[in-house]
Design a protein around this motif. Structure first.
Motif, short mmCIF file in Angstrom:
data_model
loop_
_atom_site.label_atom_id
_atom_site.label_comp_id
_atom_site.label_asym_id
_atom_site.label_seq_id
_atom_site.Cartn_x
_atom_site.Cartn_y
_atom_site.Cartn_z
N THR A 164 -0.49 -1.60 -19.94
CA THR A 164 -0.43 -0.70 -18.79
C THR A 164 -0.43 -1.47 -17.48
OG1 THR A 164 -1.49 1.13 -19.96
CG2 THR A 164 -1.65 1.14 -17.56
N ASN A 165 -1.33 -2.46 -17.37
CA ASN A 165 -1.40 -3.26 -16.14
C ASN A 165 -0.10 -4.03 -15.91
OD1 ASN A 165 -4.01 -2.40 -15.60
ND2 ASN A 165 -4.95 -4.11 -16.68
N ASN A 166 0.47 -4.59 -16.99
CA ASN A 166 1.74 -5.30 -16.86
C ASN A 166 2.84 -4.36 -16.39
OD1 ASN A 166 0.86 -7.87 -17.56
ND2 ASN A 166 1.25 -7.58 -19.74
N SER A 167 2.84 -3.14 -16.92
CA SER A 167 3.87 -2.17 -16.54
C SER A 167 3.76 -1.81 -15.06
CB SER A 167 3.75 -0.90 -17.40
OG SER A 167 4.04 -1.18 -18.75
N ILE A 168 2.54 -1.59 -14.59
CA ILE A 168 2.34 -1.23 -13.19
C ILE A 168 2.77 -2.36 -12.27
CG2 ILE A 168 0.59 -0.74 -11.43
CD1 ILE A 168 -0.94 0.84 -13.59
N GLU A 169 2.35 -3.59 -12.58
CA GLU A 169 2.71 -4.73 -11.74
C GLU A 169 4.22 -4.94 -11.71
OE1 GLU A 169 0.75 -6.38 -9.76
OE2 GLU A 169 -1.02 -5.27 -10.42
N THR A 170 4.85 -4.79 -12.86
CA THR A 170 6.30 -4.99 -12.93
C THR A 170 7.03 -3.90 -12.17
OG1 THR A 170 6.04 -6.05 -15.09
CG2 THR A 170 8.25 -5.29 -14.50
N PHE A 188 10.71 -2.24 -8.06
CA PHE A 188 11.16 -1.09 -7.25
C PHE A 188 10.34 -0.94 -5.97
CE2 PHE A 188 11.59 0.22 -11.84
CZ PHE A 188 12.96 0.02 -11.92
N PRO A 189 10.34 -1.94 -5.11
CA PRO A 189 9.47 -1.87 -3.92
C PRO A 189 9.94 -0.87 -2.87
CG PRO A 189 10.87 -3.82 -3.81
CD PRO A 189 11.10 -3.20 -5.17
N ASN A 190 11.23 -0.56 -2.83
CA ASN A 190 11.77 0.30 -1.77
C ASN A 190 12.35 1.60 -2.32
OD1 ASN A 190 11.27 -1.73 0.27
ND2 ASN A 190 13.03 -2.85 -0.57
N CYS A 191 11.91 2.01 -3.48
CA CYS A 191 12.44 3.22 -4.10
C CYS A 191 11.48 4.39 -3.91
CB CYS A 191 12.70 2.97 -5.59
SG CYS A 191 13.97 1.72 -5.90
N PHE A 204 -1.78 7.55 -13.36
CA PHE A 204 -2.83 7.54 -12.34
C PHE A 204 -2.95 6.16 -11.69
CE2 PHE A 204 -7.27 6.90 -11.02
CZ PHE A 204 -7.40 7.93 -10.12
N GLY A 205 -2.89 5.12 -12.53
CA GLY A 205 -2.98 3.76 -12.01
C GLY A 205 -1.82 3.42 -11.08
N LEU A 206 -0.62 3.84 -11.47
CA LEU A 206 0.54 3.58 -10.63
C LEU A 206 0.45 4.35 -9.31
CD1 LEU A 206 3.29 2.32 -10.14
CD2 LEU A 206 4.33 4.18 -11.48
N ARG A 207 0.05 5.61 -9.37
CA ARG A 207 -0.07 6.39 -8.14
C ARG A 207 -1.11 5.76 -7.20
NH1 ARG A 207 -0.95 12.46 -10.11
NH2 ARG A 207 -1.55 12.66 -7.91
N THR A 208 -2.20 5.27 -7.76
CA THR A 208 -3.22 4.62 -6.93
C THR A 208 -2.67 3.39 -6.23
OG1 THR A 208 -4.98 5.42 -8.41
CG2 THR A 208 -5.50 3.55 -6.98
N ARG A 209 -1.89 2.59 -6.97
CA ARG A 209 -1.31 1.39 -6.38
C ARG A 209 -0.25 1.73 -5.35
NH1 ARG A 209 -1.71 -3.37 -9.06
NH2 ARG A 209 -0.72 -4.19 -7.16
N LEU A 210 0.54 2.77 -5.59
CA LEU A 210 1.55 3.19 -4.61
C LEU A 210 0.88 3.62 -3.31
CD1 LEU A 210 3.92 5.28 -6.93
CD2 LEU A 210 4.47 3.08 -5.86
N GLU A 211 -0.21 4.36 -3.43
CA GLU A 211 -0.93 4.82 -2.24
C GLU A 211 -1.52 3.64 -1.47
OE1 GLU A 211 -3.70 7.53 -3.95
OE2 GLU A 211 -2.16 9.03 -4.45
N SER A 212 -2.00 2.63 -2.21
CA SER A 212 -2.57 1.47 -1.52
C SER A 212 -1.51 0.68 -0.78
CB SER A 212 -3.28 0.56 -2.54
OG SER A 212 -2.34 -0.09 -3.40
N HIS A 213 -0.25 0.84 -1.18
CA HIS A 213 0.86 0.19 -0.49
C HIS A 213 1.56 1.13 0.49
CE1 HIS A 213 0.34 -2.67 -3.80
NE2 HIS A 213 1.12 -3.53 -3.13
N ASN A 214 0.97 2.29 0.71
CA ASN A 214 1.55 3.29 1.61
C ASN A 214 2.97 3.69 1.20
OD1 ASN A 214 -0.73 3.46 3.39
ND2 ASN A 214 -0.08 1.48 4.28
N ILE A 215 3.17 3.82 -0.10
CA ILE A 215 4.46 4.25 -0.63
C ILE A 215 4.34 5.71 -1.06
CG2 ILE A 215 6.20 3.90 -2.43
CD1 ILE A 215 5.32 0.98 -2.56
#
Length: 454
Positions: free
Chosen positions: A225-231, A236-239, A258-269
């Protein structure tokens, strides 16, 4: 030897020799393909292996390659000592050959897995072991000496009874066990004798963090899961991500979404959220008309996946200029027979530690040879256990023959291009080695498939 497996190893000399004939051999002649010719038939005619023929003709490695009447095939000289004859020997066998790449190298291999026909575990591990035997024959053709011992260690077995057996203490490397309760005793045995220990499938313990001899192939769900989120974030940084709730009450994908959404929010995406049951208008409002949309579902199940793909197809038909990609789960690889066309249509990326490619000439060659050796087909499972055994044996035995006890399975020590299941290890603290290989299988809109490793 009590409970000693006595399957017959049918040896086809030089059956899978992967040396580069393009660099080391002169062509013997060119053969013009006739109607109904096959790679196996041509190889047999000239007393060479199928893979030697493929290596001599690189175009055969291209997915979708077919022999065509009237075309020409380069025939390399047969390697010394090859033969089209077969012979049967017991499972424990010293496989030797004339000096070539691994001249003078001997690896003593132990296999401690459930090797029986009683249940699914036994049948799967028997197929895995058969793949190992096929790999050993390939390595034999390259000059490696391999001394194999195999024991049927079933779920109820006391593994201490097997490590007392003659031959166990002499092994350089042992593959096994399958069951978590047997790991500690075997790890202690390997530690005391400095034997490398490969745990090839899932276990619940964390012995890899305590024993430097252990190579743990299995990756936990959290690691994947962590590898998937990081990848995902790197790729897809600008999608514009769009999360679709598929109403799957059995879903275990919450950690990822949930993990991906949390990381997206931390990057203001920003991202969109919708439901598979939403009206077409409400569904479409969550998609960006100007940016590339990346769709993430919260299910690994086929029924919900099919509904979501149909929903996306309607959306795309109503909005032809909409840009949509799909980011999936390893389980989706099981549904290629149903959904592969849709995967290509939506430019799908699937995280996976393996990729079974039935169109690959190498896969086809091994599949045919497995049938010839064992008079049966591989089980219809993902991944194919025989191909996994073949890859693991090639990876570890090549590494051990070249580096000895210094082999750690890291990227710069790998000399094997996997057929199905690549490996790459990373040390856990100061202890054992954990498989850290991660890839995305990309189903491209043009119909091609690529495996992108990270």
């Amino acid at each position: 030897m009590k409970m000693f497996l006595r399957y017959a190893l049918v040896v086809f000399a030089s059956l899978f020799c992967f040396q580069s004939f393009a660099q080391t051999q002169n062509w013997r002649e060119k053969y013009q393909v006739k109607k109904k010719d096959t790679l196996y038939g041509i190889a047999k005619k000239y007393n060479i292996s199928v893979d030697a023929l493929i290596e001599a003709n690189p175009e055969m490695k291209v997915d979708g390659f077919e022999l065509k009447k009237g075309s020409y095939v380069c025939i390399p000289y047969a390697a010394s000592g090859t033969s089209g004859q077969t012979s049967a020997t017991p499972v424990r066998t010293l496989i030797q050959t004339a000096s070539r790449q691994f001249s003078g190298k001997t690896v003593r291999v132990g296999v401690m897995l459930p090797l029986h026909d009683v249940d699914g575990d036994g049948r799967r591990m028997t197929e895995f072991y058969r793949g190992m035997l096929m790999a050993c024959d390939s390595l034999r053709a390259e000059g490696m000496n391999i001394d194999i011992h195999a024991w049927n260690v079933n779920i109820d077995a006391d593994i201490t009874n097997f490590i007392k057996q003659p031959g166990a203490a002499k092994c350089d490397i042992i593959f096994g066990p399958l069951y978590s309760k047997q790991v500690h005793a075997l790890a202690e045995f390997c530690k005391a004798r400095d034997i490398q220990m490969v745990i090839p499938f899932s276990i619940t313990g964390d012995d890899v963090s305590m024993y430097k001899q252990i190579f743990q192939v299995y990756q936990t769900n959290d690691r994947q899961t962590n590898n998937s989120i990081e990848t995902f974030l790197k790729l897809f940084p600008n999608c514009h991500p769009v999360f679709i709730d598929c109403n799957d009450k059995t879903s275990t994908k919450g950690n990822f979404t949930f993990g991906l959404r949390t990381r997206l929010e931390s990057h203001n995406i920003g991202y969109g959220i919708t439901n598979i049951g939403s009206s077409d208008d409400l569904f479409a409002k969550q998609f960006s008309q100007n940016s590339q949309n990346i769709v993430i579902l919260n299910t690994g199940r086929s029924p919900e996946l099919t509904l979501a793909l149909n929903k996306l197809a309607i959306l795309k038909a109503n909005n032809p200029t909409l840009k949509i990609k799909l980011f999936g789960y390893t389980e989706w690889m099981m549904y290629l027979g149903i959904d592969e066309a849709k995967f290509h249509e939506f430019d799908t990326y699937i995280p996976s530690t393996f990729y079974y490619n039935p169109a690959s000439p190498r896969t086809q060659s091994l599949t045919r040879s497995y049938r010839q050796w064992f008079k049966t087909d591989m089980q219809n499972a993902l991944p194919r256990f025989a191909l996994t055994g073949y890859d693991y044996a090639q990876f570890f035995l090549r590494g051990f023959a070249k580096y000895g006890k210094a082999f750690r399975g890291v990227k710069n020590q790998n000399s094997w291009k996997a057929v199905q299941a690549p490996l790459r290890f990373k040390q856990v603290g100061a202890a054992g080695m954990q498989n850290d290989f991660f890839q995305l299988v990309h189903f491209m809109p043009n119909g091609n498939v690529e495996a992108i490793s990270y």
